[in-house]
Scaffold this motif. Structure first.
Motif, PDB file in Angstrom:
ATOM      1  N   LEU A 235       6.901  -2.932  -0.513  1.00 42.56           N
ATOM      2  CA  LEU A 235       5.803  -3.573   0.214  1.00 42.56           C
ATOM      3  C   LEU A 235       5.196  -2.609   1.226  1.00 42.56           C
ATOM      4  N   PHE A 236       6.067  -1.900   1.924  1.00 44.75           N
ATOM      5  CA  PHE A 236       5.611  -0.922   2.896  1.00 44.75           C
ATOM      6  C   PHE A 236       4.791   0.164   2.200  1.00 44.75           C
TER       7      PHE A 236
ATOM      8  N   THR B 212       3.884   8.713   6.945  1.00 48.03           N
ATOM      9  CA  THR B 212       4.770   9.397   5.985  1.00 48.03           C
ATOM     10  C   THR B 212       5.654  10.424   6.680  1.00 48.03           C
TER      11      THR B 212
ATOM     12  N   LEU C 257       6.303   6.309  -3.144  1.00 50.21           N
ATOM     13  CA  LEU C 257       4.885   6.518  -2.859  1.00 50.21           C
ATOM     14  C   LEU C 257       4.180   7.385  -3.910  1.00 50.21           C
TER      15      LEU C 257
ATOM     16  N   THR D 298       2.437  -6.202   7.705  1.00 46.36           N
ATOM     17  CA  THR D 298       3.508  -5.287   7.305  1.00 46.36           C
ATOM     18  C   THR D 298       3.754  -4.223   8.355  1.00 46.36           C
ATOM     19  N   PHE D 299       2.677  -3.585   8.813  1.00 52.97           N
ATOM     20  CA  PHE D 299       2.861  -2.499   9.768  1.00 52.97           C
ATOM     21  C   PHE D 299       3.424  -2.994  11.087  1.00 52.97           C
TER      22      PHE D 299
ATOM     23  N   LEU E 238       7.257  -4.057  10.480  1.00 52.72           N
ATOM     24  CA  LEU E 238       8.106  -2.877  10.278  1.00 52.72           C
ATOM     25  C   LEU E 238       8.034  -1.939  11.472  1.00 52.72           C
TER      26      LEU E 238
ATOM     27  N   PHE F  28      -3.493   8.308   9.948  1.00 52.67           N
ATOM     28  CA  PHE F  28      -2.493   7.257  10.035  1.00 52.67           C
ATOM     29  C   PHE F  28      -1.484   7.401   8.913  1.00 52.67           C
ATOM     30  N   ARG F  29      -1.997   7.619   7.705  1.00 49.56           N
ATOM     31  CA  ARG F  29      -1.075   7.740   6.580  1.00 49.56           C
ATOM     32  C   ARG F  29      -0.166   8.938   6.748  1.00 49.56           C
ATOM     33  N   ARG F  30      -0.730  10.055   7.201  1.00 52.23           N
ATOM     34  CA  ARG F  30       0.101  11.241   7.395  1.00 52.23           C
ATOM     35  C   ARG F  30       1.149  10.995   8.457  1.00 52.23           C
TER      36      ARG F  30
ATOM     37  N   MET G  12      -8.027   3.479  -3.242  1.00 49.58           N
ATOM     38  CA  MET G  12      -7.983   2.415  -4.261  1.00 49.58           C
ATOM     39  C   MET G  12      -9.384   1.906  -4.565  1.00 49.58           C
TER      40      MET G  12
ATOM     41  N   PHE H 170      -2.454  -8.412   4.985  1.00 45.75           N
ATOM     42  CA  PHE H 170      -1.128  -7.998   4.515  1.00 45.75           C
ATOM     43  C   PHE H 170      -0.712  -6.693   5.174  1.00 45.75           C
ATOM     44  N   ARG H 171      -1.649  -5.754   5.236  1.00 45.97           N
ATOM     45  CA  ARG H 171      -1.299  -4.445   5.798  1.00 45.97           C
ATOM     46  C   ARG H 171      -0.961  -4.563   7.270  1.00 45.97           C
TER      47      ARG H 171
ATOM     48  N   GLU I 166       2.548  16.549   2.995  1.00 48.83           N
ATOM     49  CA  GLU I 166       3.229  15.283   2.793  1.00 48.83           C
ATOM     50  C   GLU I 166       4.312  15.421   1.751  1.00 48.83           C
TER      51      GLU I 166
ATOM     52  N   TYR J 258       3.129  -0.053  -0.582  1.00 42.87           N
ATOM     53  CA  TYR J 258       1.841  -0.585  -1.003  1.00 42.87           C
ATOM     54  C   TYR J 258       0.883  -0.633   0.169  1.00 42.87           C
ATOM     55  N   ALA J 259       1.405  -1.034   1.343  1.00 45.51           N
ATOM     56  CA  ALA J 259       0.544  -1.086   2.519  1.00 45.51           C
ATOM     57  C   ALA J 259       0.031   0.307   2.880  1.00 45.51           C
ATOM     58  N   ILE J 260       0.881   1.307   2.723  1.00 46.69           N
ATOM     59  CA  ILE J 260       0.467   2.675   3.047  1.00 46.69           C
ATOM     60  C   ILE J 260      -0.524   3.202   2.011  1.00 46.69           C
ATOM     61  N   ALA J 261      -0.212   2.948   0.728  1.00 45.50           N
ATOM     62  CA  ALA J 261      -1.015   3.534  -0.338  1.00 45.50           C
ATOM     63  C   ALA J 261      -2.424   2.980  -0.385  1.00 45.50           C
ATOM     64  N   THR J 262      -2.618   1.759   0.123  1.00 43.54           N
ATOM     65  CA  THR J 262      -3.943   1.168   0.065  1.00 43.54           C
ATOM     66  C   THR J 262      -4.810   1.585   1.237  1.00 43.54           C
ATOM     67  N   GLY J 263      -4.310   2.485   2.052  1.00 41.20           N
ATOM     68  CA  GLY J 263      -5.112   2.968   3.165  1.00 41.20           C
ATOM     69  C   GLY J 263      -5.826   4.252   2.785  1.00 41.20           C
ATOM     70  N   ASN J 264      -6.504   4.840   3.726  1.00 35.79           N
ATOM     71  CA  ASN J 264      -7.215   6.094   3.499  1.00 35.79           C
ATOM     72  C   ASN J 264      -6.225   7.200   3.128  1.00 35.79           C
ATOM     73  N   PRO J 265      -6.375   7.744   1.906  1.00 38.59           N
ATOM     74  CA  PRO J 265      -5.361   8.717   1.470  1.00 38.59           C
ATOM     75  C   PRO J 265      -5.339  10.000   2.286  1.00 38.59           C
TER      76      PRO J 265
ATOM     77  N   LEU K 115      -6.065  -8.198   1.747  1.00 41.63           N
ATOM     78  CA  LEU K 115      -5.287  -6.962   1.757  1.00 41.63           C
ATOM     79  C   LEU K 115      -5.091  -6.460   3.183  1.00 41.63           C
TER      80      LEU K 115
END
Lengths: 365, 299, 283
Positions: free
Chosen positions: B95-96, B114, B183, C19-20, C23, B109-111, C1, C15-16, C268, B98-105, C12
């Motif tokens: 779930l975590f 991770t 991921l 979750t954040f 966690l 924030f994602r960096r 996506m 949910f995000r 990463e 998925y939440a990360i992957a659906t953000g700006n790649p 979505l």
């Protein structure tokens, strides 16, 4: 390979995009965009990246929501419908196929969504695969197929559900050149056979001209010209179209008395009411002939051949006139008679030309 | 610098036609291989040989001794603990992810997230145990708050210091580990597949049931297995949280080699070690198999 | 996506966020709690204080543990580099067939849990204690094995980025001896990989508990546990300190790696590769 098939043989529906608006934040991708596709017609949307052609396609598919305007398919307003209820078939540029299914399973997927039974959908999937000539690879996975084969399977998958519209988003861009030309003819063949209304998006003008019934040249969110390929090519409506479709020479000249004087040659104008004065004439390489016989003298159209590019039946010759270079497209036999270093005199055929006002090629009048 | 000890063979003048030439080049690898032999292979040999031997020679007695109830219970408890934290870590981690992957790649924030997962996944052992004791232990601010406001969650005993506590604490590194290994697979899901599903008439449920689900299943299972092996091997966190007894296998192994009893019966610890390594090896092989499937589809 | 419809996008986002937040509390809470715990004053509503931190110095065993761990970190990281760099260069130059074998061996410790390894080390260290030395610094032999996979991966990446063969042949043809080639040609060109490997080794050694505890050596982590029995505040203060230190190291790591201007995705992936395999090591 433009269409000469009887309208009666086509079973497609009319598709209308009316006054579509699409913004991404501060950027307007489409502004009051309208386009009608006749039943069974293949329209190619041609333009550089960012011109909005893919956006128009995705709005038609329902993969994005328009900020304004309507989408009407076969008389039914589908503007509010999500993608999975629009009955469109779509082929993507790459990564089309589901990697965990073999070819026929991919093709049968849409039928599965429509609750067709397992035996029946397999039969129909194999039938459509045969239509695109890929019955032998029915049991292969995507990784076991070439790029061209993958796209043909993707086409079969889109057609298997017998959609009302076929949408192709740069389907050939990711393929090798040789495969590209063969596949585009194949796509056209299938489209004619099935008779489905089709929107084909591409940035490759050769592709668009080769297979479309009509070509829409797009720039910055709007259509600059919409018409049959020959018309778009020979009678471009604007300098943008003239320069995007085919090659163009930009020759400085002077407009006076309804004609343009280009280095001593007087050429008729497409727009006879163009303003007088300095201008840039857009001349196709095919309209440039040359001779090296006799005393060619030393006029403004005399120069030296500096390069010859062999293209098969024709060759493209680059001539240096001192202050500018001009491209001429000639039969190869003629080009061979004038190799690099030859002094030649150019003769401009009296085709009507378009005028651009300044270096950026913006149109006047 | 050991480099000075390398032979001055320059390697020029190789005979044409590939004739055999006696080369001393292999000497260059000797320091490394020698070190590995002493400090990697020798311990392994000691464990395996010692597990199958006692004072009188080859025997399976050490493994027979493993059937004693307290060892069997420890093994079972280890497996259960690992399974619970593997599944829990996998589900929450997915779930975590998925939440990360659906953000700006490419976003910061994602960096940041991770990188944080990278730190947290290796953040185990003693410090983690103490962090949780400080977070929700009997002397923590949170416990003091809840117990004085009616919710005494240690009323039935301080479960933080036994297996239930371990299950919670292990999630702290299991979830980030899941993110790190899952991921890439989720990133491998191409947006075109979703769009193709939609244009073919499928909705969200169809997409997950027929496309994304089957595609991610091997990666998810493989990751769960890896989490299982990770949890099974963990020692330091448990040692810091659980003060006595040896409810899980790694603690039993520790007891066996540090106690007086252990010195009398060296084969005992080694047999336990063999059991642990065999389970980990089996899990690793299964993981490798699933990983190949994932790589084929989602690379 | 892919672009989604508006309502789906809203769902979505919800949910995000949930979750954040959840966690985030779970992961940041314990860390914050450690800070809070270590700065507690005595008695109700007492002010925040650094007494626990200052008291660290009053526990000689704890200080000895800190020093020992720092020494071990230095010895291990330098030692592993001294052994690995020449070996890897030599294998690239002269023993290419051995490359796969060396790689497999170097990555082997990742699959062997520390608690298993220590069972094999135990009799060896007992022998060593009697016949050679029972100094805590002998732990560096074992630690070298633990850090080996990470050091190998880092150096492998660094050596792959330069053409070892050409550089060394050029230097040799100019008259350099092997020592000069290593020290003045190869090493300067893989400096960031070296630093990378060194920092990872230091972080690992400082956090190591399993092997030290089971071989009965009092390193930093072992001492933290011992002190915790008598003074929780001080032990947690030291724990926080070592956590901060590790964090500083990892930040330094990201800057060191960044000198080659990797794309965010590449960095990463690098972090993922290392951290994924930190499992089974120090836990």
């Amino acid at each position: 390979m433009t269409a000469t098939v009887e309208t009666a043989a086509r079973a497609g529906v009319e598709v209308r995009l009316e006054n579509l608006q699409r913004r991404y934040g501060a950027v307007t991708a489409l502004n009051d965009f309208s386009l009608t596709l006749a039943p069974g017609e293949l329209v190619a949307l041609l333009g550089p990246s960012g011109c909005g052609k893919t956006t128009a396609l995705r709005l038609l598919a329902g993969l994005e929501e328009a900020d304004g305007g309507r989408v009407v398919i076969g008389g039914q307003d589908v503007t509010g419908l999500p993608a999975n209820k629009r009955d469109v078939g779509m082929v993507f540029q790459s990564y089309s196929l589901f990697p965990h299914m073999v070819a026929w399973e991919n093709v049968a997927f849409g039928l599965q969504m429509r609750k067709v039974g397992p035996a029946e959908r397999k039969r129909r999937a194999l039938e459509v695969l045969d239509l695109v000539g890929l019955a032998p690879v029915a049991y292969r996975y995507a990784v076991q197929m070439s790029g061209g084969q993958q796209q043909r399977v993707a086409l079969a998958r889109a057609l298997a559900i017998q959609p009302k519209v076929l949408l192709l988003d740069e389907p050939l861009s990711a393929l090798d050149a040789k495969v590209r030309s063969r596949l585009r003819d194949e796509i056209r063949r299938v489209q004619l056979e099935v008779g489905i209304t089709t929107l084909f998006v591409t940035h490759d003008q050769e592709e668009a001209l080769a297979i479309a019934d009509r070509v829409g040249v797009m720039n910055a969110g709007h259509i600059e010209q919409l018409g049959p390929p020959t018309e778009v090519y020979t009678r471009p409506a604007s300098p943008f179209v003239a320069e995007f479709v085919g090659l163009t020479n930009r020759l400085p000249g002077t407009v006076s008395r309804g004609e343009v004087d280009v280095r001593g040659a007087r050429l008729p104008l497409v727009h006879s009411d163009a303003a007088e004065g300095n201008a840039v004439a857009l001349v196709r390489p095919e309209a440039v002939a040359m001779t090296s016989e006799g005393d060619i003298g030393d006029g403004p159209l005399v120069g030296t051949v500096i390069a010859v590019a062999f293209l098969g039946a024709t060759s493209r010759v680059t001539v240096d006139l001192g202050d500018i270079t001009v491209l001429a497209q000639l039969p190869t036999s003629e080009a061979a008679a004038n190799p690099a270093g030859t002094r030649v005199k150019l003769v401009l055929r009296k085709d009507p030309v378009l005028i651009a006002r300044d270096e950026t090629g913006t149109a006047d009048a | 610098m050991t480099a000075a000890g390398y032979p001055a063979v320059t390697g020029v003048g190789r005979p044409v036609g590939g004739g055999r030439r006696f080369s001393l080049d292999w000497i260059g690898a000797v320091p490394f291989l020698g070190y590995m032999a002493i400090f990697l292979f020798l311990p392994t040999v000691i464990i395996v040989a010692g597990a199958f031997a006692n004072d009188s020679g080859f025997t399976l007695e050490n493994f027979a001794n493993l059937s004693q109830p307290f060892i069997v219970n420890a093994i079972i408890a280890s497996v259960i603990l690992s399974a619970v934290t593997a599944v829990g870590g996998a589900v929450l981690g997915a779930l975590f992810t998925y939440a990360i992957a659906t953000g700006n790649p490419r976003g910061t924030f994602r960096r940041a997230v991770t990188s944080a997962c990278g730190v947290l996944a290796q953040f185990g052992g003693v410090i983690l145990a103490f962090a949780f004791i400080a977070f929700m232990g009997p002397a923590s601010a949170i416990y003091l708050y809840f117990s004085t406001h009616g919710l005494d969650y240690y009323a039935g005993g301080v479960w933080l210091y036994d297996l239930r506590g371990l299950e919670l604490v292990y999630l702290y590194f299991q979830i980030p580990l899941m993110v790190l290994i899952f991921l890439p697979a989720v990133d491998g899901i191409k947006p075109q597949w979703r769009e193709a599903t939609e244009s073919l008439g499928g909705g969200t449920w169809h997409y997950w049931r027929y496309v994304a689900g089957p595609l991610l299943a091997p990666a998810f299972l493989g990751s769960t297995l890896l989490l299982f092996a990770n949890s099974l091997s963990a020692y330091a966190t448990a040692a810091a949280l659980i003060n006595q007894g040896g409810p899980i296998l790694p603690l039993q192994i520790s007891n066996a080699i540090t106690s007086e009893v252990g010195l009398h019966d060296p084969g005992f610890a080694k047999a336990q070690a063999v059991v642990l390594i065999v389970i980990v090896a089996i899990v690793s092989v299964l993981y490798a198999v699933l990983q190949r499937r994932t790589a084929r589809w989602l690379q | 996506m892919a672009a989604v419809s508006r309502s789906r996008r809203a769902k979505l986002q919800v949910f995000r966020v949930v979750t954040f937040v959840v966690l985030g509390i779970f992961f940041l809470g314990p860390i914050w709690s450690m800070f809070e715990f270590s700065t507690r004053g005595v008695g109700e509503n007492a002010a925040r204080t650094l007494d626990s931190w200052k008291a660290i110095g009053t526990y000689p065993d704890l200080v000895a543990g800190i020093i020992a761990s720092l020494e071990l970190a230095a010895i291990t990281s330098i030692g592993i580099l001294v052994v690995l760099v020449p070996t890897m260069v030599w294998v690239r130059l002269r023993l290419p067939k051995l490359r796969r074998a060396i790689e497999s061996i170097s990555l082997l410790p990742l699959t062997i849990p520390a608690i298993v390894l220590v069972v094999g080390f135990s009799p060896m260290y007992r022998w060593m204690g009697i016949n050679l030395s029972d100094s805590i610094l002998t732990l560096s032999f074992a630690y070298a094995i633990l850090v080996l996979p990470y050091a190998y991966r880092s150096l492998d990446a660094g050596l792959a980025a330069i053409d070892v063969k050409t550089l060394s042949e050029a230097a040799r043809s100019l008259g350099a001896g092997w020592f000069t080639v290593m020290w003045r040609v190869i090493v300067p060109n893989i400096s960031s990989a070296l630093l990378n490997a060194g920092l990872l080794s230091v972080a690992l050694v400082l956090g190591e508990y399993t092997i030290a505890n089971n071989l009965l050596y009092p390193n930093l982590q072992v001492e933290i546990v011992t002190v915790a029995r008598s003074n929780a505040g001080v032990s947690i203060a030291v724990a926080v300190a070592s956590l901060l230190f590790a964090f500083v190291l990892l930040v330094a790591l990201s800057f060191v790696g960044g000198r080659r201007r990797q794309s965010p995705k590449a960095t990463e992936r690098l972090v993922q590769t290392y951290a994924r395999d930190f499992s089974g090591g120090t836990r």
